[in-house]
Design a protein around this motif. Structure first.
Motif: not given
Length: 546
Positions: A44-58, A453-465
């Protein structure tokens, strides 16, 4: 033992063998059903598609150690006081070593105490027997026939189990004694009941299988357990032996109380040893056998899902005809009018919590920049910088919801603010962990192209928002749902179960274990309730500014 108890011992062994045999069958069945339900949710989750932009930390870092220190522990057999270095782990299990040096050297602990099936007596000398003797002496009753209790040093606490031998710990002073008593009391409430708590199918299957086994063995009524899977099986079998065998033993023993008590206690101890030695290999064999075939079974489960899904759809359509209209009318009249005022109260604290969480991310990135070390698992940032003062400020915003949620008990029965806010705090925790994990992956993957470092931080922050926006919607919905969940279950779902009971006969026999009309009823009605909760806070979506 002083009496011929061979018949009682044989009966106890037979009870143990039969219980484990029934449990193995029930556990295999329940595990398969749990795998099927997990597979259904995954599809069912796969049918709905991804809900989150960030990668999942298992893989999350282990919780911080709660307490360490040296106390004296009374040995079980030699009755000698030995110093032990105790560590209350982040998961509230208590490990102990001979010395702190052995702990630091990563040596295996001498033992682990799981308090989830034990009690704490803060004063080892304040026992029931001591109080009875004091009362008897006060009443001038002869106590010569009563056993004399042992006297323990000051600041000694007792960890007690109904059938196992007690554990005695002696602290050096009153302050240390109070500190250890307080943390051990916390361990009673927070220690995990199960050892295999990362296996989702097992967590669903084990309690259900144990409950079914108890009923099949004529053990009805309420029960509770903890201490790990083996301990729960041992306790259940001992309960059955106590009901069946100990009654006969008590009728058989006719000597004075002290001799009778001595023989009875010896029998209980011997039986417990027999049961424990039987449960260990039986449980290991049952679980290992399932895990060995689980990958192959999982493939077959996915291949055979369609008949089950079709049967569920047919039953759910029948349920809709009977209960959907009435449940919607009930929600409109009894639920929705009270949720709208609540959303006014909880919206701002939830929004503030996620705003502060973004600051916690910024602080973690700034601190990590100085000492960052690239790791193969890409968990350096999560393991070293996922807790800071800003994060705790975000959690406190969720704790501020406790009082207004408690006030909702005036309208809806059985509102549990601690559970509701705990879910909200878990979403905070997951969002920050996912953001740091995503940042580290972006950084490492981008090194080949010169990403800074700063570019990666900004990119991840945009996804976090973006994920914070989705998380706010989810948290608000779950809070509203949590407030009315028990009220709805009692007044809507329970009566509806009687209406849909005849539908069980329409389920094809081969898949009867996998299609439960009552489960489908709950799923349908709770989805209706969730949709209503979503519509209540929809007007607030445009006000989410981060």
């Amino acid at each position: 033992m002083g009496a011929d108890l061979s018949a009682e011992m044989k009966e106890s062994q037979d009870i143990t063998t039969n219980f484990l045999k029934v449990f193995a069958i029930q556990y295999s069945k329940c595990y398969l059903i749990a795998m099927m339900k997990i597979c259904k949710k995954t599809l069912a989750k796969e049918a709905r598609g991804p809900q989150w932009k960030l990668m999942k930390c298992d893989k999350c870092p282990p919780p911080q150690v709660h307490k360490t220190g040296v106390v004296n522990k009374l040995s079980k057999y030699l009755k000698k006081w030995n110093p032990r270095f105790m560590v209350v782990r982040g998961d509230y299990l208590i490990d102990y070593w001979e010395t702190e040096e052995k702990h630091n050297a990563k040596a295996k602990p001498l033992g682990t105490i799981n308090m989830s099936n034990k009690n704490l007596h803060r004063d080892a000398n304040d026992t029931v027997l001591n109080r009875l003797i004091a009362l008897a002496e006060k009443c001038k009753i002869n106590v010569d026939d009563m056993p004399k209790p042992d006297k323990y040093p000051d600041f000694t606490l007792e960890i007690w189990h109904e059938r196992k031998g007690p554990i005695y710990l002696q602290c050096p002073d009153a302050e240390s004694w109070k500190s250890w008593c307080d943390i051990i009391e916390k361990c009673r409430w927070n220690a995990p009941r199960y050892n295999l708590y990362e296996d989702k199918a097992h967590l669903a299957a084990f309690p259900n299988a144990l409950w079914r086994t108890r009923w099949e063995c004529d053990m009805w009524g309420w029960w509770w357990g903890g201490g790990g899977e083996e301990a729960m099986l041992v306790d259940a079998i001992n309960d059955k032996i106590a009901d069946v065998v100990l009654y006969k033993l008590d009728c058989k023993l006719t000597m004075p109380w002290s001799a009778r008590s001595r023989i009875r206690n010896k029998f209980i101890s011997t039986v417990d040893g027999v049961v424990t030695s039987a449960v260990g290999p039986a449980w290991k064999g049952a679980y290992d056998a399932l895990k060995k075939v689980a990958p192959e079974v999982e493939v077959k489960v996915k291949e055979g899902m369609q008949p089950i899904v079709d049967a569920q759809k047919t039953i759910q359509d029948e349920i809709c005809k009977q209960v959907e209209a009435g449940s919607k009318d009930f929600i409109a009249e009894k639920v929705t009018p009270h949720l709208a005022p609540l959303i006014d109260i909880i919206f701002s604290p939830v929004l503030d919590a996620f705003r502060i969480l973004l600051k916690a991310y910024d602080v973690a990135i700034e601190k990590g920049k100085e000492k960052y070390e690239a790791k193969e698992d890409r968990l350096y940032m999560v393991w070293h910088y996922n807790y800071n003062s800003e994060y705790w400020d975000a959690e406190r915003k969720m704790w501020d919801l406790y009082d207004p949620l408690w006030a909702m008990r005036l309208v809806f029965e059985d509102v549990y603010p601690w559970n509701i806010t705990a879910r909200a705090r878990r979403r905070l925790r997951k969002t920050l962990d996912n953001a740091l994990y995503t940042f580290e992956n972006i950084l490492e993957d981008g090194k080949a192209t010169g990403k800074t470092w700063d570019e990666a931080a900004r990119e991840a922050r945009e996804l976090m928002v973006q994920d914070c926006r989705s998380a706010i919607v989810r948290v608000l919905g779950r809070i509203l749902f949590g407030v009315v969940e028990n009220f709805f279950e009692k007044l809507v779902i329970r009566p509806a179960r009687k209406l849909i009971a005849p539908l069980a006969e329409k389920v094809p026999q081969p898949i009867k274990d996998f299609v439960d009309p009552e489960d489908l009823l709950e799923e349908l009605l709770y989805n209706i309730l969730r949709n209503v909760c979503t519509t209540v806070f929809e007007p607030y979506a445009s006000r989410i500014e981060l």
